[in-house]
Design a protein around this motif. Structure first.
Motif, PDB file in Angstrom:
ATOM      1  N   ARG A   1       0.834  -1.202   0.000  1.00  0.00           N
ATOM      2  CA  ARG A   1       0.000   0.000   0.000  1.00  0.00           C
ATOM      3  C   ARG A   1       0.869   1.252   0.000  1.00  0.00           C
ATOM      4  NH1 ARG A   1      -4.955  -0.676   2.302  1.00  0.00           N
ATOM      5  NH2 ARG A   1      -5.668  -2.833   2.287  1.00  0.00           N
ATOM      6  N   GLU A   2       0.260   2.341  -0.430  1.00  0.00           N
ATOM      7  CA  GLU A   2       0.956   3.626  -0.354  1.00  0.00           C
ATOM      8  C   GLU A   2       1.048   4.067   1.106  1.00  0.00           C
ATOM      9  OE1 GLU A   2      -0.572   6.636  -2.860  1.00  0.00           O
ATOM     10  OE2 GLU A   2      -0.253   5.466  -4.707  1.00  0.00           O
ATOM     11  N   THR A   3       2.008   4.932   1.372  1.00  0.00           N
ATOM     12  CA  THR A   3       2.321   5.294   2.749  1.00  0.00           C
ATOM     13  C   THR A   3       1.109   5.842   3.510  1.00  0.00           C
ATOM     14  OG1 THR A   3       4.627   5.723   2.203  1.00  0.00           O
ATOM     15  CG2 THR A   3       3.771   6.752   4.193  1.00  0.00           C
ATOM     16  N   GLU A   4       0.385   6.761   2.905  1.00  0.00           N
ATOM     17  CA  GLU A   4      -0.764   7.368   3.608  1.00  0.00           C
ATOM     18  C   GLU A   4      -1.792   6.329   3.986  1.00  0.00           C
ATOM     19  OE1 GLU A   4      -1.101  10.304   4.767  1.00  0.00           O
ATOM     20  OE2 GLU A   4       0.767  11.068   3.902  1.00  0.00           O
ATOM     21  N   GLU A   5      -2.059   5.432   3.037  1.00  0.00           N
ATOM     22  CA  GLU A   5      -3.065   4.403   3.251  1.00  0.00           C
ATOM     23  C   GLU A   5      -2.601   3.415   4.312  1.00  0.00           C
ATOM     24  OE1 GLU A   5      -5.698   1.496   0.321  1.00  0.00           O
ATOM     25  OE2 GLU A   5      -3.879   2.473  -0.414  1.00  0.00           O
ATOM     26  N   LEU A   6      -1.315   3.064   4.240  1.00  0.00           N
ATOM     27  CA  LEU A   6      -0.728   2.144   5.213  1.00  0.00           C
ATOM     28  C   LEU A   6      -0.784   2.734   6.619  1.00  0.00           C
ATOM     29  CD1 LEU A   6       0.912  -0.244   6.168  1.00  0.00           C
ATOM     30  CD2 LEU A   6       2.918   0.736   5.052  1.00  0.00           C
ATOM     31  N   ARG A   7      -0.477   4.028   6.727  1.00  0.00           N
ATOM     32  CA  ARG A   7      -0.513   4.685   8.040  1.00  0.00           C
ATOM     33  C   ARG A   7      -1.933   4.679   8.596  1.00  0.00           C
ATOM     34  NH1 ARG A   7       3.075   9.115   8.070  1.00  0.00           N
ATOM     35  NH2 ARG A   7       1.942   9.727   6.230  1.00  0.00           N
ATOM     36  N   THR A   8      -2.900   4.933   7.739  1.00  0.00           N
ATOM     37  CA  THR A   8      -4.301   4.917   8.177  1.00  0.00           C
ATOM     38  C   THR A   8      -4.682   3.546   8.715  1.00  0.00           C
ATOM     39  OG1 THR A   8      -4.860   6.600   6.544  1.00  0.00           O
ATOM     40  CG2 THR A   8      -6.676   5.303   7.437  1.00  0.00           C
ATOM     41  N   GLU A   9      -4.271   2.489   8.021  1.00  0.00           N
ATOM     42  CA  GLU A   9      -4.590   1.130   8.463  1.00  0.00           C
ATOM     43  C   GLU A   9      -3.936   0.832   9.812  1.00  0.00           C
ATOM     44  OE1 GLU A   9      -6.730  -1.061   7.190  1.00  0.00           O
ATOM     45  OE2 GLU A   9      -7.254   0.593   5.860  1.00  0.00           O
ATOM     46  N   LEU A  10      -2.673   1.209   9.969  1.00  0.00           N
ATOM     47  CA  LEU A  10      -1.979   0.958  11.237  1.00  0.00           C
ATOM     48  C   LEU A  10      -2.642   1.722  12.381  1.00  0.00           C
ATOM     49  CD1 LEU A  10       1.747   1.050  10.020  1.00  0.00           C
ATOM     50  CD2 LEU A  10       0.421  -0.969  10.694  1.00  0.00           C
ATOM     51  N   CYS A  11      -3.081   2.953  12.100  1.00  0.00           N
ATOM     52  CA  CYS A  11      -3.698   3.774  13.144  1.00  0.00           C
ATOM     53  C   CYS A  11      -5.059   3.244  13.579  1.00  0.00           C
ATOM     54  CB  CYS A  11      -3.830   5.228  12.676  1.00  0.00           C
ATOM     55  SG  CYS A  11      -2.260   6.130  12.682  1.00  0.00           S
ATOM     56  N   ARG A  12      -5.633   2.323  12.805  1.00  0.00           N
ATOM     57  CA  ARG A  12      -6.890   1.698  13.213  1.00  0.00           C
ATOM     58  C   ARG A  12      -6.687   0.751  14.387  1.00  0.00           C
ATOM     59  NH1 ARG A  12     -10.453   2.757   9.059  1.00  0.00           N
ATOM     60  NH2 ARG A  12      -9.368   2.235   7.144  1.00  0.00           N
ATOM     61  N   LEU A  13      -5.475   0.282  14.580  1.00  0.00           N
ATOM     62  CA  LEU A  13      -5.207  -0.688  15.641  1.00  0.00           C
ATOM     63  C   LEU A  13      -5.204   0.014  16.993  1.00  0.00           C
ATOM     64  CD1 LEU A  13      -2.348  -2.564  13.780  1.00  0.00           C
ATOM     65  CD2 LEU A  13      -4.627  -3.473  14.294  1.00  0.00           C
ATOM     66  N   PRO A  14      -5.757  -0.615  18.015  1.00  0.00           N
ATOM     67  CA  PRO A  14      -5.802   0.020  19.333  1.00  0.00           C
ATOM     68  C   PRO A  14      -4.393   0.191  19.916  1.00  0.00           C
ATOM     69  CG  PRO A  14      -6.530  -2.263  19.461  1.00  0.00           C
ATOM     70  CD  PRO A  14      -6.401  -1.935  18.003  1.00  0.00           C
ATOM     71  N   GLY A  15      -4.107   1.368  20.407  1.00  0.00           N
ATOM     72  CA  GLY A  15      -2.788   1.648  20.957  1.00  0.00           C
ATOM     73  C   GLY A  15      -1.817   2.175  19.930  1.00  0.00           C
ATOM     74  N   VAL A  16      -2.249   2.254  18.663  1.00  0.00           N
ATOM     75  CA  VAL A  16      -1.386   2.762  17.598  1.00  0.00           C
ATOM     76  C   VAL A  16      -1.943   4.077  17.088  1.00  0.00           C
ATOM     77  CG1 VAL A  16      -0.374   2.325  15.337  1.00  0.00           C
ATOM     78  CG2 VAL A  16      -0.768   0.421  16.924  1.00  0.00           C
ATOM     79  N   GLY A  17      -1.230   5.154  17.340  1.00  0.00           N
ATOM     80  CA  GLY A  17      -1.590   6.472  16.828  1.00  0.00           C
ATOM     81  C   GLY A  17      -0.556   6.893  15.800  1.00  0.00           C
ATOM     82  N   ARG A  18      -0.567   8.144  15.487  1.00  0.00           N
ATOM     83  CA  ARG A  18       0.284   8.674  14.428  1.00  0.00           C
ATOM     84  C   ARG A  18       1.780   8.424  14.697  1.00  0.00           C
ATOM     85  NH1 ARG A  18      -1.028  11.505   9.548  1.00  0.00           N
ATOM     86  NH2 ARG A  18       0.974  12.309   8.855  1.00  0.00           N
ATOM     87  N   LYS A  19       2.203   8.665  15.913  1.00  0.00           N
ATOM     88  CA  LYS A  19       3.638   8.542  16.207  1.00  0.00           C
ATOM     89  C   LYS A  19       4.115   7.107  16.067  1.00  0.00           C
ATOM     90  CE  LYS A  19       7.390   7.859  18.713  1.00  0.00           C
ATOM     91  NZ  LYS A  19       7.850   6.578  19.283  1.00  0.00           N
ATOM     92  N   ILE A  20       3.394   6.168  16.669  1.00  0.00           N
ATOM     93  CA  ILE A  20       3.817   4.775  16.610  1.00  0.00           C
ATOM     94  C   ILE A  20       3.687   4.233  15.186  1.00  0.00           C
ATOM     95  CG2 ILE A  20       3.185   2.442  17.363  1.00  0.00           C
ATOM     96  CD1 ILE A  20       2.654   3.688  20.151  1.00  0.00           C
ATOM     97  N   ALA A  21       2.646   4.622  14.476  1.00  0.00           N
ATOM     98  CA  ALA A  21       2.511   4.207  13.074  1.00  0.00           C
ATOM     99  C   ALA A  21       3.710   4.681  12.270  1.00  0.00           C
ATOM    100  CB  ALA A  21       1.216   4.758  12.486  1.00  0.00           C
ATOM    101  N   ASN A  22       4.164   5.898  12.507  1.00  0.00           N
ATOM    102  CA  ASN A  22       5.326   6.409  11.784  1.00  0.00           C
ATOM    103  C   ASN A  22       6.588   5.643  12.142  1.00  0.00           C
ATOM    104  OD1 ASN A  22       4.146   8.326  10.134  1.00  0.00           O
ATOM    105  ND2 ASN A  22       4.234   9.923  11.692  1.00  0.00           N
TER     106      ASN A  22
END
Length: 276
Positions: free
Chosen positions: A185-206
């Motif tokens: 996936r493209e980076t933006e889309e991948l980050r959005t998917e990771l941020c869906r996980l509980p405990g994962v926000g923008r910083k940890i996704a990055n």
DNA sequence: ACCCAGGGGCAAG
DNA sequence: CTTGCCCATGGG
């Protein structure tokens, strides 16, 4: 042991810069695991000594193919960034196993590096599988952590992160999320998917984008990077985390994640900030 | 005793 | 879309 070429590489800096949390010094070498493979690694000048048959694995893990000279050419010109580069030359942004990276950074929220190491070791010891040739267990699989109770995870020092790790592990073990399939996936889309996980926000996704998905422009803004970039950014004194991330991506360029990692480690070790 | 740590979620403005 | 507060735990 065999020798592989490792120019422009500093093993110690790379392993102690807050990317990975399970390597330990062993004399003038380092002992750890790459995935489920036991490793004892030693640097000798511009070469790396690794177990026979592990050359390709180690070269990939330590990202010895990253074009450091080209990356350094993109570094900013300010005094602090120059000092960070001078102090951290040879530090490489590694390629980590995806689940292991996601899980360890999920536990990293509001914890110091030494605490993250402690939790990682406790989880490995309690829930990980033994590895031939190593006293350290592999990082627990999603299934193993999904089956753990919240109380057991709290027993590993996780505190309020315990239910987050458990639920994220459950979703991955159950196939709701496929970390490997997400790699295309493209980076933006991948980050959005990771941020869906509980405990994962923008910083940890990055962090996961940068350390496990080769997105070298991803900038995790933690308390240290916030302090550094607030001092670096014009009128950055009261900037929000989102504004600091945007500033970093625009100022630092296509390898912003690399720049960020050097600034992070240098600020932490030197206990200094840019003069504003 | 007090402070902070490679933050995130949620409610309230 | 932003800000404020709480969430455990351990080391300095």
């Amino acid at each position: 042991m065999i020798s592989i070429a490792a120019p422009e590489f500093d093993l110690r800096l790379t392993l102690t810069s807050g990317q990975v949390f399970h390597w330990e010094p062993d004399g003038d070498a380092w002992r750890g695991l790459i995935g489920n493979t036991a490793m004892r690694v030693k640097q000798r000048g511009a070469e790396l000594l690794v177990p026979r048959g592990c050359g390709d694995l180690a070269a990939r893990y330590f990202a010895l193919d990253h074009p450091l000279t080209a990356i350094y050419a993109t570094f900013p010109e300010d005094a602090f960034s120059r000092a960070a580069l001078a102090a951290c030359r040879g530090l490489r942004v590694m390629r980590q196993p995806r689940w292991e990276c996601l899980a360890t950074f999920l536990t990293s929220a509001m914890k110091q590096v030494s605490h993250i190491r402690g939790m990682s070791l406790a989880l490995r010891t309690r829930f990980g599988e033994p590895v031939a040739g190593s006293t350290m267990n592999a990082y627990p699989t999603p299934g193993a952590l999904a089956e753990a109770t919240e109380a057991e995870l709290r027993g590993c020092g996780l505190g309020f992160r315990a239910p987050h790790l458990r639920e994220t592990a459950r979703r991955i073990a159950g196939g709701e999320i496929d970390l490997d399939a997400l790699a295309m996936r493209e980076t933006e889309e991948l980050r959005t998917e990771l941020c869906r996980l509980p405990g994962v926000g923008r910083k940890i996704a990055n962090c996961v984008l940068l350390f496990a998905y080769e997105r070298l422009d991803a900038v995790p803004v933690d308390v240290w990077i916030a302090r550094v970039t607030r001092a670096l950014a014009p009128r950055g004194g009261d900037a929000s985390l989102a504004e600091l991330e945007t500033f970093s991506r625009e100022r630092f360029g296509p390898y912003a994640g690399y720049v960020q990692q050097y600034l992070f480690h240098h600020a932490r070790v030197s206990k200094t900030l840019p003069a504003s």
